[in-house]
Design a protein around this motif. Structure first.
Motif, PDB file in Angstrom:
ATOM      1  N   GLY A 576       0.626  -1.334   0.105  1.00  0.00           N
ATOM      2  CA  GLY A 576       0.088   0.014   0.214  1.00  0.00           C
ATOM      3  C   GLY A 576       0.761   1.256  -0.072  1.00  0.00           C
ATOM      4  N   ASP A 577       0.152   2.467   0.031  1.00  0.00           N
ATOM      5  CA  ASP A 577       0.779   3.640  -0.076  1.00  0.00           C
ATOM      6  C   ASP A 577       1.800   3.801   1.175  1.00  0.00           C
ATOM      7  N   VAL A 578       3.149   4.438   1.123  1.00  0.00           N
ATOM      8  CA  VAL A 578       3.892   4.630   2.151  1.00  0.00           C
ATOM      9  C   VAL A 578       3.209   5.235   3.209  1.00  0.00           C
ATOM     10  N   PRO A 579       3.303   4.913   4.673  1.00  0.00           N
ATOM     11  CA  PRO A 579       2.852   5.735   5.880  1.00  0.00           C
ATOM     12  C   PRO A 579       3.260   7.145   5.677  1.00  0.00           C
ATOM     13  N   ARG A 580       2.437   8.155   6.155  1.00  0.00           N
ATOM     14  CA  ARG A 580       2.648   9.587   5.928  1.00  0.00           C
ATOM     15  C   ARG A 580       3.976   9.727   6.884  1.00  0.00           C
ATOM     16  N   GLU A 581       4.012   9.030   8.114  1.00  0.00           N
ATOM     17  CA  GLU A 581       5.168   9.367   9.209  1.00  0.00           C
ATOM     18  C   GLU A 581       6.506   8.867   8.453  1.00  0.00           C
ATOM     19  N   VAL A 582       6.709   7.686   7.679  1.00  0.00           N
ATOM     20  CA  VAL A 582       7.542   7.375   7.062  1.00  0.00           C
ATOM     21  C   VAL A 582       7.993   8.287   5.992  1.00  0.00           C
ATOM     22  N   ALA A 583       6.978   8.567   5.023  1.00  0.00           N
ATOM     23  CA  ALA A 583       7.309   9.567   3.772  1.00  0.00           C
ATOM     24  C   ALA A 583       7.693  10.822   4.273  1.00  0.00           C
ATOM     25  N   ASP A 584       7.493  11.315   5.322  1.00  0.00           N
ATOM     26  CA  ASP A 584       7.947  12.841   5.997  1.00  0.00           C
ATOM     27  C   ASP A 584       9.315  12.580   6.450  1.00  0.00           C
ATOM     28  N   THR A 616      12.039   4.853 -10.064  1.00  0.00           N
ATOM     29  CA  THR A 616      11.602   3.705  -9.036  1.00  0.00           C
ATOM     30  C   THR A 616      12.104   2.276  -9.531  1.00  0.00           C
ATOM     31  N   ILE A 617      12.260   1.237  -8.756  1.00  0.00           N
ATOM     32  CA  ILE A 617      12.415  -0.198  -9.243  1.00  0.00           C
ATOM     33  C   ILE A 617      11.233  -0.832  -9.008  1.00  0.00           C
ATOM     34  N   ALA A 618      10.954  -1.882 -10.174  1.00  0.00           N
ATOM     35  CA  ALA A 618       9.744  -2.669 -10.040  1.00  0.00           C
ATOM     36  C   ALA A 618       9.858  -3.475  -8.916  1.00  0.00           C
ATOM     37  N   SER A 619       8.797  -4.131  -8.430  1.00  0.00           N
ATOM     38  CA  SER A 619       8.624  -4.966  -7.489  1.00  0.00           C
ATOM     39  C   SER A 619       7.436  -5.826  -7.236  1.00  0.00           C
ATOM     40  N   HIS A 620       7.661  -7.283  -7.254  1.00  0.00           N
ATOM     41  CA  HIS A 620       6.582  -8.054  -7.311  1.00  0.00           C
ATOM     42  C   HIS A 620       5.930  -8.183  -5.887  1.00  0.00           C
ATOM     43  N   THR A 621       6.440  -7.722  -4.804  1.00  0.00           N
ATOM     44  CA  THR A 621       5.773  -7.757  -3.587  1.00  0.00           C
ATOM     45  C   THR A 621       5.403  -6.515  -3.004  1.00  0.00           C
ATOM     46  N   ARG A 622       6.158  -5.390  -3.114  1.00  0.00           N
ATOM     47  CA  ARG A 622       5.603  -3.994  -2.759  1.00  0.00           C
ATOM     48  C   ARG A 622       5.806  -2.930  -3.835  1.00  0.00           C
ATOM     49  N   PRO A 623       5.142  -3.100  -4.975  1.00  0.00           N
ATOM     50  CA  PRO A 623       5.164  -2.193  -5.779  1.00  0.00           C
ATOM     51  C   PRO A 623       4.411  -0.895  -5.486  1.00  0.00           C
ATOM     52  N   ARG A 624       3.287  -0.926  -4.814  1.00  0.00           N
ATOM     53  CA  ARG A 624       2.674   0.416  -4.439  1.00  0.00           C
ATOM     54  C   ARG A 624       3.451   1.140  -3.479  1.00  0.00           C
TER      55      ARG A 624
END
Length: 726
Positions: A576-584, A616-624
């Protein structure tokens, strides 16, 4: 009783402990062991608590045997710090002791010459020497033939069932069988339950080459109660890592004397030590990654009470003797109550009272699972290794073998040592060879060991939450039949430590743990042996094909960002989307990076220009997760997302799921591709690009992707990832 021998033994003990009054007396079991070794040349196993005086047994026995004309004592000892302590203790008793280990290679020839000349009473040998080809074939036979007494220190390591089994120790089985008849042998440990004790005792009676048992009486086993009357055990459960750091900052000064703060990982040791230094404490970190000179300095500082504590990993677990050590604190729970008993046994050996405190953390079980994953490999991996060695016309080095099998080097080396003792492989000059002897995969034994480890973990969970006497609980785990309530622990006498911390200390701890950003060094050399597996890459990676030094938010093994990042990468965690705390936090890392040394906003000459775009790098497990992180960085930094390094046709996740560097690169070298649209954007971007990924394990995904981007026209590649695995 042999009174003259007993009197002589007590006299040596007096020299050893610095008592010239003539009143020093051996404990009864110390004397029984010494009498068995010196008078009857028996084999003995001494299982006694730390601080009981096991080293006195072998030093006194050595002095007496040498007076009778016996050869030197050989002590197999696991850690360098322990060796240094033992050499100093021997000198006090007038015993000439030397060591051969990995830290004094320049002295080996001189030491061996002194041994041959009869000028050495005690030779301490590290267990890894036993499997060194030159030592095993050239030195060990001579030692076995002339040894007056063989001592196996920390003997639980010789047993498959011991909590700290080490394959190098299994070479002792061969040496035991080759000793001349009548050579006494002493094994000592403080951490052996009934099963381990029985296993060691059986091995001490190893059948000799002529088929006769060298000790017809069998091994003498002397097992005593394991209570440590000076230790007061406590557990303090705090809400999170910040509270644990804050608690240490406020209460460390009140703990008696100087001591040890144990952590479960190297990252945590460095993190805790750095925070405590900022809070005004004199502490030093100590781990398997610490240089030998720095280790020696840290040990000396603790011995002289120049530091309040060493913040250490288990590298210090069996390797340090300081009688007046006043406390042991664990920031994180070991996975075994037996290992825990051993580590806390460093404290209170020469003082009436010492504090022992466990501060368990929520990251503990994730770390247990990681170390459990390093168990003996599956049968197909073992068979593959044996097959590769059998097909080779010459010995294979670890790097060359690593390129052909799917095991990381440390795990591969441990497996080979086990196979060596089992007779399936042999270490020779130049590497490893297969012997061709039949070998059976003992799945039942490995499964039993795995179940034993799981049971130990459950016992440690129970220890942390139990309301019964904590010392009694640990003693029962070691099958101590004399276990009884101690009257000293927090469950027996009430809690001695408050859980509260001040707002100031908690804010400082949160700030320290929230400090994001670590460097990610690029790969600079291709793994050895790649051409042999069909990949034409070798030597140094050309500078024009290397990524620049990158950044990561944190390590999965630390107690700060690691605790917040691990849930994102846990098995079964949704993408899923990166958590806001992590992104900041990532944005803050980028801002600090830009302004810091080597950053594009700093004044350093030669620093890269400001990134011109995000890839970015393609991912089979965590693309989003990866895509959303790249999008957030681009939005905040007001730079474009240039595209994504994608998978080549037919590439799948199973192809990249390799464990060591060579196999990882072998799987990845043709997995990725740079789409034409991205290649065009790279040539017109006008600056380096930020290469965004989720986690760094071996570093080869970043290396391969960066090389592709650079060869496609990128001016430079700056990796930005969420986490470093180790």
């Amino acid at each position: 009783m042999n009174e003259p021998l007993r009197s002589a033994a007590d006299t040596v003990l007096g020299r050893l402990v610095g008592d010239d009054t003539g009143t020093a007396r051996l404990r009864e079991d110390q004397w029984r062991a010494i009498e068995a070794l010196v008078s009857r040349r028996r084999r003995a196993l001494v299982v006694q608590r730390t601080g009981w005086g096991k080293s006195a047994v072998y030093f006194v026995a050595t002095a007496l045997l040498r007076e009778q004309g016996s050869g030197p004592t050989v002590i197999v000892s696991p850690l360098l710090a322990l060796m240094r302590n033992q050499i100093e203790a021997a000198r006090r008793a007038g015993i000439r002791a030397h060591t051969i280990n990995s830290a004094n290679t320049e002295e080996w020839d001189e030491v061996q010459a002194e041994v041959a000349a009869g000028d050495v009473d005690v030779l301490l040998v590290s267990p890894e020497r036993l499997n060194n080809p030159d030592f095993r074939d050239g030195v060990l036979p001579k030692l076995a033939a002339t040894t007056g007494l063989l001592v196996v220190d920390e003997a639980h390591c010789i047993s498959d069932w011991g909590h700290d089994f080490r394959p190098d120790y299994r070479r002792l089985r061969t040496m035991l069988a080759e000793l001349p008849p009548g050579t006494p042998v002493l094994a000592t440990t403080a951490t052996a339950n009934a099963r381990v004790t029985a296993d060691i005792a059986e091995q001490l009676g190893t059948v000799a080459p002529d088929g006769e048992r060298p000790d017809v009486e069998g091994a003498l086993v002397l097992r005593g109660p394991l209570d440590r009357e000076s230790l007061a055990l406590s557990v303090l459960r705090l809400p999170d890592a910040a509270h644990r750091l804050a608690w240490l900052a406020e209460h460390l000064g009140a703990l008696p004397g100087s001591g040890i703060i144990y952590t479960l990982t190297v990252a945590a040791a460095e993190e805790v030590a750095a925070f405590l230094r900022r809070r005004g404490y004199s502490v030093a970190s100590y781990s398997g990654k610490t240089e030998d000179a720095d280790r020696r300095a840290a040990e000396a500082d603790l011995l002289a009470n120049r530091v309040k504590a060493l913040v250490a990993t288990s590298a210090l677990g069996m390797g340090f003797d300081k009688p007046d050590l006043g406390f042991v604190v664990h920031v994180g729970s070991p996975s075994s109550p037996i290992a825990y008993y051993q580590q806390v046994g460093r404290a209170g050996r020469g003082v009436e009272h010492a504090e022992v405190l466990l501060l368990p953390g929520r990251e503990d079980e994730a770390i247990w699972r990681y170390f459990a994953s390093l168990a003996f490999p599956a049968e197909d991996q073992v068979r593959r290794t044996l097959s590769v060695l059998a097909e080779s016309e010459r010995p294979m080095s670890l790097p060359a073998l690593e390129a052909r099998v799917e095991l990381r080097r440390s795990r591969l080396e441990t497996m080979l040592k086990v196979l060596d003792v089992d007779g399936a492989v042999r270490r020779v000059r130049g590497g490893w060879t297969a012997t061709g002897r039949p070998w059976n995969y003992d799945a039942e034994r490995y499964a039993w060991v795995a179940r034993q480890r799981e049971a130990e973990q459950q016992s440690m969970r129970e220890y942390a939450t139990s309301t019964v006497c904590r010392m009694e609980y640990l003693r029962l785990q070691l099958d101590d039949e004399q276990a009884a309530p101690c009257g000293r622990c927090d469950n027996c006498s009430g809690s001695r430590f408050p859980a509260d911390v001040s707002g100031d200390a908690l804010d400082a701890a949160r700030s320290a743990l929230g400090r994001a950003g670590i460097e990610v060094e690029p790969r600079r050399m291709w793994p050895t042996g790649m051409p042999a597996v069909g990949v034409d890459l070798k030597g140094r990676i050309p500078p024009g094909e290397q990524a620049l030094t990158g950044r990561a938010l944190g390590r999965l093994s630390d107690i700060g960002w690691g605790n917040r990042l691990r849930p994102l990468f846990a098995d079964g965690a949704p993408d899923g989307d990166v958590p806001r705390e992590v992104a900041d936090a990532v944005v803050q890392v980028l801002a600090d990076w830009a302004k810091g040394p080597g950053g594009w906003a700093g004044a350093d000459p030669g620093a890269p220009p400001r990134p011109a775009g995000v890839v970015t790098i393609a991912s089979h497990t965590r693309p989003r997760l990866i895509e959303s992180l790249g999008e957030h960085i681009a939005e905040v930094g007001r730079i474009p997302v240039l595209g994504r390094v994608g998978y080549a046709d037919g590439a799948g996740p199973e192809r990249a799921a390799r464990s060591n560097s060579a196999q990882r690169l072998r799987a990845l070298h043709d997995v990725f591709t740079v789409p034409a649209e991205l290649a065009h954007s790279l040539t017109t971007a006008g600056g380096p690009v930020l290469l965004v990924d989720d986690v760094v394990s071996t570093g080869w995904t970043l290396a391969v992707a960066a090389r592709l981007l650079l060869c496609s026209g990128a001016e430079g590649v700056l990796p930005m990832v969420l986490a470093v695995e180790s």
